[in-house]
Design a protein around this motif. Structure first.
Motif, short mmCIF file in Angstrom:
data_model
loop_
_atom_site.label_atom_id
_atom_site.label_comp_id
_atom_site.label_asym_id
_atom_site.label_seq_id
_atom_site.Cartn_x
_atom_site.Cartn_y
_atom_site.Cartn_z
N PRO A 229 42.76 19.21 15.81
CA PRO A 229 43.27 19.01 14.44
C PRO A 229 42.75 17.72 13.81
N ASN B 181 44.72 13.84 3.20
CA ASN B 181 45.34 15.12 3.54
C ASN B 181 46.86 14.92 3.59
N ASN C 52 40.06 25.59 9.71
CA ASN C 52 39.51 25.73 8.36
C ASN C 52 38.08 26.25 8.34
N PHE D 203 51.28 18.42 5.30
CA PHE D 203 50.81 19.14 6.49
C PHE D 203 49.50 19.86 6.20
N TYR E 228 54.32 25.81 7.22
CA TYR E 228 53.97 24.51 7.77
C TYR E 228 55.15 23.88 8.47
N ASN F 243 46.20 18.99 6.61
CA ASN F 243 44.95 18.82 7.35
C ASN F 243 44.55 20.12 8.04
N GLY F 244 43.26 20.34 8.14
CA GLY F 244 42.76 21.50 8.85
C GLY F 244 42.50 21.20 10.31
N TRP G 60 40.60 21.64 5.12
CA TRP G 60 41.94 21.86 4.55
C TRP G 60 42.61 23.00 5.30
N GLU G 61 43.91 22.97 5.40
CA GLU G 61 44.69 23.96 6.14
C GLU G 61 44.27 25.39 5.81
N CYS H 116 50.00 22.08 14.02
CA CYS H 116 49.23 20.84 13.85
C CYS H 116 48.10 20.99 12.83
N GLY H 117 47.95 22.17 12.25
CA GLY H 117 46.90 22.41 11.26
C GLY H 117 46.10 23.65 11.63
N THR I 100 45.26 12.59 9.04
CA THR I 100 45.77 12.56 7.66
C THR I 100 44.76 11.97 6.69
#
Length: 634
Positions: A334, A319, A490, A322, A425, A324-325, A142-143, A486-487, A337
């Motif tokens: 990255p 995800n 994480n 925005f 984001y 996604n990690g 996760w972001e 782009c992420g 989704t």
């Protein structure tokens, strides 16, 4: 017969005593099958004083599964939980996504899809115990591992340590979160039987005082249930603290983790906090699949050894937006989704072969009939729709926050937007004036930038491409740099280095460009609403500058789940009725985006697509996802 030789009143007393003993025996035999709603005694809670867990003094084994409320539409929470229960699970685990709950410092949101109290209550109604993993850091692909990006505005920030700026923010968040959660604990009559202290800290371990701080932060706010840690092979020794039960994470059971548990907590129950049922995917890679038979062999071995288990993920979900990690172990990558994860429940909540095999296995360990799972949710293959409107990016800048002027580039987090919280984001647009062409280069693009001269694309800058050639120009020309976050990473040691946008100078022929106008393109719901009143142009043919494209999906009956496909498009983001469905990119692996029925309605549904490079003419829908070419995990 002794009972008949007793006096009548004594016989009554003896029969009553026998009846009481019989009820208690039956009660004890069926204890492990009781649901949270049926529990009455709430004194001891979950205990780990022997090789087996006990719940209220009776032997108890955790059959758990991970399901994240923030990756699943609220209207589907119950459906997914009922499927967990029908598989034989008795416990649900979830992380808490701090970055969603506190998008700006001091502004909290626990409503709608972020209503974690409702999520936990639904679990209780379904008959599942809850193991809560509140972080503050969660990883979870996760972001930024769930941490809010405004933390990075502090130039001295040291995430996941006892640095004052960090723990002050954690304390404020925990004050809000735990005040809601405390009444839901087991000993208070709720379904939460345990809490996790942070997450996989042994692999990070920057501050030996930090885990103790998180433990005390939970206890001082009223946590009275069992505390656990969880670590993989990357560092269980550094993630263990006295007085907290250590649990382990893995895909394949190696001797090292088990021997570590035997050493630090002998004669204690063993818990696999994360048994990885699959894996996640990166843009430009392949779709990871973990073979069913291999997974089942390992799960069977775990259960035969008497361990408790939590399946990560039981249902991955999506995800959205925005969120996604990414990873960065000498190469930034990255995530996509979809968070399907090759889990027992698919991204759309469908039962897989893994689900059916696990249900058969778990049933052998549970002395009761399992309920039938809910019927599968029907999917729709709506007719393809045509694009009806187009707005160049430049035409939409009037709907974003007023741009700022700056001599040098400013990264996303330090922009003076969102009440001083910066931009979290989306995209940031940097504009300046140039009077010549030449070599344009920078190592300060995080993560990907499209460069334009007078709105005509001249190239891409990213971590791999750090130099492009700008054609010679006549007079003064506008040079634009559109940078995408782009992420954020994480997991790993680079978590403190996740500033996005232009994080330093960009050079033209060796000289830093100056005097920028900077726009924050966060693409939040209020921005999408403003686009509704714009004068959309007729879609053009040929190369276009980045822009927004509009189409309408008309549904005449009750909406159904579907998968949106854009085979003729290149890279961008899709919004449906103002909700951010997530990113798409033709480098794959995934070729579809999951569109849940709760995000649709009968009648006209507006679809807006932000395309960075090459737009198509149509939007397609199908019943099944395309997750890409497969690579088998070993």
């Amino acid at each position: 017969m002794l009972i008949f030789t007793l006096r009548k009143e004594h016989r009554r007393r003896l029969l009553a005593l026998v009846l009481i003993i019989l009820v208690l025996v039956l009660y004890r035999i069926n204890w492990s099958g009781l649901t949270p709603a049926k529990m009455s005694r709430r004194n001891l809670g979950l205990q780990a004083e022997s090789e087996d867990f006990t719940l209220e003094g009776e032997k108890f084994r955790i059959f758990g599964g991970s399901l994240h409320y923030f990756r699943v539409p609220k209207l589907y929470w119950r459906d997914r939980m009922l499927k967990m229960k029908a598989c034989g699970l008795n416990t649900l685990t979830t992380y808490v996504a701090w970055n969603l709950h506190e998008p700006q410092r001091g502004h909290f949101d626990f409503t709608d899809n972020l209503d974690i109290v409702e999520f936990i209550k639904v679990a209780e109604e379904v008959g599942l115990w809850v193991l809560l993993r509140p972080g503050p850091y969660i990883c979870s692909e996760w972001e930024l591992g769930g941490l809010p990006s405004w933390l990075l505005r502090d130039p001295g920030m040291k995430l996941r340590t006892t640095y004052k700026g960090f723990i002050d923010a954690v304390d404020s968040f925990f004050d809000q979160l735990l005040s809601l959660i405390m009444p839901l604990q087991y000993k208070k009559g709720g379904p939460i039987i345990a809490f996790q202290v942070e997450n996989e800290y042994g692999a990070y371990a920057k501050d030996p005082k930090y885990l103790t701080y998180v433990k005390q932060a939970l206890l001082k706010r009223g946590v009275v249930e069992m505390l656990m840690t969880s670590d993989s092979k990357d560092g269980p020794e550094l993630g263990y603290i006295e007085g907290v039960l250590a649990a382990i994470n893995f895909k394949k059971l190696g001797p090292g983790l088990v021997s570590f548990l035997d050493k630090v907590q002998p004669n204690k129950p063993k818990m696999v906090m994360e048994y990885w049922t699959g894996w996640f995917d990166f843009w430009g890679g392949l779709h990871h699949v973990f073979k069913v038979d291999e997974m089942m062999e390992i799960v069977g071995d775990i259960l035969q050894k008497g361990f408790s288990i939590n399946l990560y993920m039981f249902h991955g979900g999506t995800n959205f937006g925005f969120m996604n990690g990414a990873t960065d172990f000498n190469q930034y990558k990255p995530l996509i989704t979809s968070y399907d994860y090759d889990a027992p429940l698919s991204e759309a909540g469908d039962l897989t072969l893994k689900y059916h095999k696990l249900r058969e296995l778990f049933h052998k360990y549970i002395d009761r009939a399992l309920p039938d799972p809910p019927p599968p949710l029907e999917k729709a293959e709506y007719k393809s729709i045509e694009i009806t409107g187009y707005l160049p990016l430049q035409d939409t800048l009037q709907y974003v926050a007023q741009p700022i002027s700056s001599k040098s580039p400013i990264n996303m987090e330090n922009l003076p937007f969102n009440n001083g919280n910066g931009q979290s984001y989306g995209y940031t647009l940097y504009e300046t004036i140039v009077s010549s062409g030449g070599k344009l280069n920078s190592v300060h693009v995080h993560d990907r930038a499209q460069v334009f001269v007078d709105d005509k694309s001249v190239g891409i800058l990213d971590y791999n491409i750090i130099e492009i050639t700008v054609p010679e120009v006549q007079g003064n020309k506008k040079l634009s740099v559109l940078v995408e976050n782009c992420g954020r990473v994480n997991y790993g040691e680079k978590i403190d280095e996740q500033h996005k946008g232009l994080v330093g100078d960009i050079l033209l022929n060796g000289k830093p460009l100056e005097n920028f106008r900077i726009y924050a393109l966060e693409m939040q719901p209020d921005f999408l609403k403003k686009l509704g009143s714009a004068e959309w142009k007729k879609p053009l043919q040929g190369p276009l500058s980045p822009g927004f494209f509009r189409a309408v999906l008309k549904i005449d009956s009750q909406p159904l789940d579907t998968f949106l496909a854009l085979p003729d498009w290149e890279k961008g983001v899709v919004f449906v009725n103002g909700k951010n469905l997530g990113r798409y990119w033709n480098i794959g692996p995934a070729r579809t985006l999951y569109l849940p029925a709760p995000w649709l309605h009968k009648g006209d549904n507006e679809i807006v697509i932000f395309e960075e490079h090459k737009a198509g003419k149509t939007v397609h829908f199908q019943r099944h996802p395309v997750l890409g070419d497969i690579t088998y995990d070993t």
